[in-house]
Design a protein around this motif. Structure first.
Motif, short mmCIF file in Angstrom:
data_model
loop_
_atom_site.label_atom_id
_atom_site.label_comp_id
_atom_site.label_asym_id
_atom_site.label_seq_id
_atom_site.Cartn_x
_atom_site.Cartn_y
_atom_site.Cartn_z
N GLU A 106 0.78 -1.47 -0.10
CA GLU A 106 -0.09 -0.22 -0.26
C GLU A 106 0.79 1.06 -0.07
OE1 GLU A 106 -2.71 -0.22 3.95
OE2 GLU A 106 -3.27 -2.61 2.58
N ASP A 123 1.07 5.84 -0.23
CA ASP A 123 0.57 7.53 -0.32
C ASP A 123 1.16 8.36 0.38
OD1 ASP A 123 -1.68 8.79 -0.03
OD2 ASP A 123 -1.91 7.99 2.18
N TRP A 144 6.93 10.13 -8.21
CA TRP A 144 6.29 9.22 -8.38
C TRP A 144 7.15 7.99 -8.63
CZ3 TRP A 144 2.92 8.12 -4.88
CH2 TRP A 144 2.04 6.93 -5.51
N CYS A 204 -2.99 1.47 -3.76
CA CYS A 204 -3.00 3.53 -4.19
C CYS A 204 -3.72 3.90 -3.96
CB CYS A 204 -1.88 3.87 -5.43
SG CYS A 204 -3.04 3.48 -6.60
N ASP A 205 -3.26 5.66 -3.77
CA ASP A 205 -4.28 6.31 -3.55
C ASP A 205 -5.28 7.04 -4.83
OD1 ASP A 205 -6.75 8.22 -2.32
OD2 ASP A 205 -5.08 9.29 -1.49
N CYS A 226 -4.32 9.48 -5.97
CA CYS A 226 -3.80 10.85 -6.38
C CYS A 226 -3.31 10.81 -8.15
CB CYS A 226 -2.39 11.00 -5.96
SG CYS A 226 -1.23 9.40 -6.20
N PRO A 268 -11.18 4.87 3.71
CA PRO A 268 -9.82 4.78 3.96
C PRO A 268 -9.23 3.50 4.65
CG PRO A 268 -11.43 6.26 5.32
CD PRO A 268 -12.03 6.40 3.93
N LYS A 287 -7.27 1.07 1.98
CA LYS A 287 -5.65 0.90 2.22
C LYS A 287 -5.24 1.00 4.32
CE LYS A 287 -5.64 5.11 0.51
NZ LYS A 287 -5.47 6.20 1.34
N VAL A 340 -1.84 1.39 5.61
CA VAL A 340 -0.75 2.19 4.78
C VAL A 340 -1.37 4.05 6.08
CG1 VAL A 340 -2.30 3.58 2.97
CG2 VAL A 340 0.75 3.78 3.52
N GLU A 341 -2.64 4.00 5.93
CA GLU A 341 -3.09 5.39 6.80
C GLU A 341 -2.54 5.29 7.89
OE1 GLU A 341 -4.87 7.64 5.85
OE2 GLU A 341 -5.69 7.01 4.18
#
Length: 385
Positions: A147, A149, A194, A214-215, A217, A255, A258, A261-262
């Motif tokens: 994960e 972020d 990235w 992934c988020d 983004c 959220p 993931k 990773v949060e």
């Protein structure tokens, strides 16, 4: 209208476009595109990425022609029993998706049925769990996913030459099974940087997981309206192909998708980030040196609620990760150019010759820091410099 098979395959696999989107963009029949994609997925003699130089005729011959060794058996891919897999993952100690996939593969081979590859099996399992157990908790599976972020907290760096105050953004990656964390400071979050930090994360972990979560983004995802068919950033999709993994963007405003990773970001921000923000930095190298020193200590720090530490479980997990390729994926700058009367195209103040068959036609240029490759608009490789 005759279908452009190569264009359909590239847009579907490299750009993650659905059959409906491809049909609408190219003016093809929706059913024709979807029927071809289904036939292509069933074809045992051809897969993406396509072999260099193959033509639409060659694709049609392999997809719709006789397939050696088919024996007339059912060509549909056997759907795994994910309900049974989820029960085993929840109740059997040390059960892994790799074990379950091998058992599923063996069963399919015995029955003469086609089967999903390991990365596809993991991706579909993850989606099945999300759709059937929206609020349930599933224990992390060894080597299943990474994960990634950005941390919410940023840091300041002073340019020693100009005195300009610059912002450092922190990229965070984690293997949920071992909870092993990687982080790296960045002065730019554009696509080349990235790609670099994702490369570095895999290096740090010592292998490649089946999935990368992934988020949403912009560096990773262009559009993710329904989560089922997200449109990935072209370079991130190529990055995933290079490493043999699958990108799985998180559901929008979910959220928990993931959560590892949060949680890792929270640990960093409530922990040694306080030390780093009290220091003054004049180079990104010094910031990352301090960051990695603190990170190494965190990964070797004993857990509070279970035995051992992150490093201990990572040593077990890295043995199950897929091997790293011999070379990193390099970010590719992309441009479309028209072949001039002297059979050259211009890119980055240089001229590159192209076969005379493409006179006055548009071609696609992909360039890294070391190589320039030229393709037709249908994806056929033309030359390399």
């Amino acid at each position: 209208m005759q279908l452009d098979y190569k264009d359909i395959i590239i847009k579907h696999y490299a750009l993650s476009m659905s059959g409906s989107e491809i049909a609408r963009q190219a003016g093809f029949s929706k059913s024709g595109v979807n029927d071809f994609l289904r036939a292509f997925k069933k074809c045992e003699d051809l897969s993406y990425p396509l072999p260099a130089g193959i033509t639409n005729y060659g694709i049609a011959l392999k997809v719709y022609g006789a397939v050696p060794g088919s024996g007339g058996r059912n060509e549909n891919i056997e759907l795994p029993d994910y309900e049974d897999a989820a029960k085993l993952m929840a109740t059997r100690k040390n059960m892994t998706l790799m074990f379950l996939w091998n058992r599923y593969k063996k069963k399919c081979e015995e029955e003469g049925a086609r089967f999903y590859q390991y990365s596809q099996y993991c991706e579909l399992y993850n989606k099945w769990c999300e759709e059937n157990y929206e609020t349930a908790h599933f224990d992390a599976v060894i080597a299943q996913k990474m994960e990634v972020d950005f941390a919410g907290q940023t840091f300041s760096m002073t340019d020693p030459l100009t005195g300009e105050i610059m912002t450092i953004v922190v990229f965070v990656a984690i293997l949920p099974y071992s909870q092993y964390i990687y982080a790296e400071g960045m002065l730019s979050t554009k696509e080349p940087q990235w790609i670099d930090v994702n490369n570095h994360a895999l290096d740090y972990f010592g292998g490649v997981p089946a999935l990368v979560v992934c988020d949403n983004c912009k560096q990773a995802v262009v559009v993710n309206q329904d989560w089922i068919e997200p449109e990935l950033n072209k370079d991130y999709a190529d990055w995933a192909d290079h490493y043999g993994t699958v990108i799985l963007p998180a559901k929008v405003r979910k959220p928990k998708f993931k959560s590892s990773v949060e949680n890792a970001v929270g640990i960093l921000e409530k922990g040694f980030f306080h030390k780093l923000e009290e220091r003054q930095y004049f180079s990104l190298e010094q910031f990352n040196k301090d960051l990695w020193k603190e990170l190494e200590a965190l990964n070797k720090e004993p857990f509070k609620k279970k035995e051992h530490n992150r490093y201990y479980y990572w040593e077990e997990e890295k043995l199950e990760l897929m091997p790293l390729p011999s070379m990193h994926y390099e970010y590719m700058e992309r441009k479309t150019a028209k072949v001039s009367s002297d059979f050259h195209v211009r890119f980055d103040n240089a001229y590159y010759s192209v076969d005379k068959a493409f006179l006055h036609k548009k071609v696609s240029i992909k360039a890294s820091s070391t190589v320039v490759r030229i393709y037709s608009l249908t994806g056929e490789f033309l030359c390399e410099w």
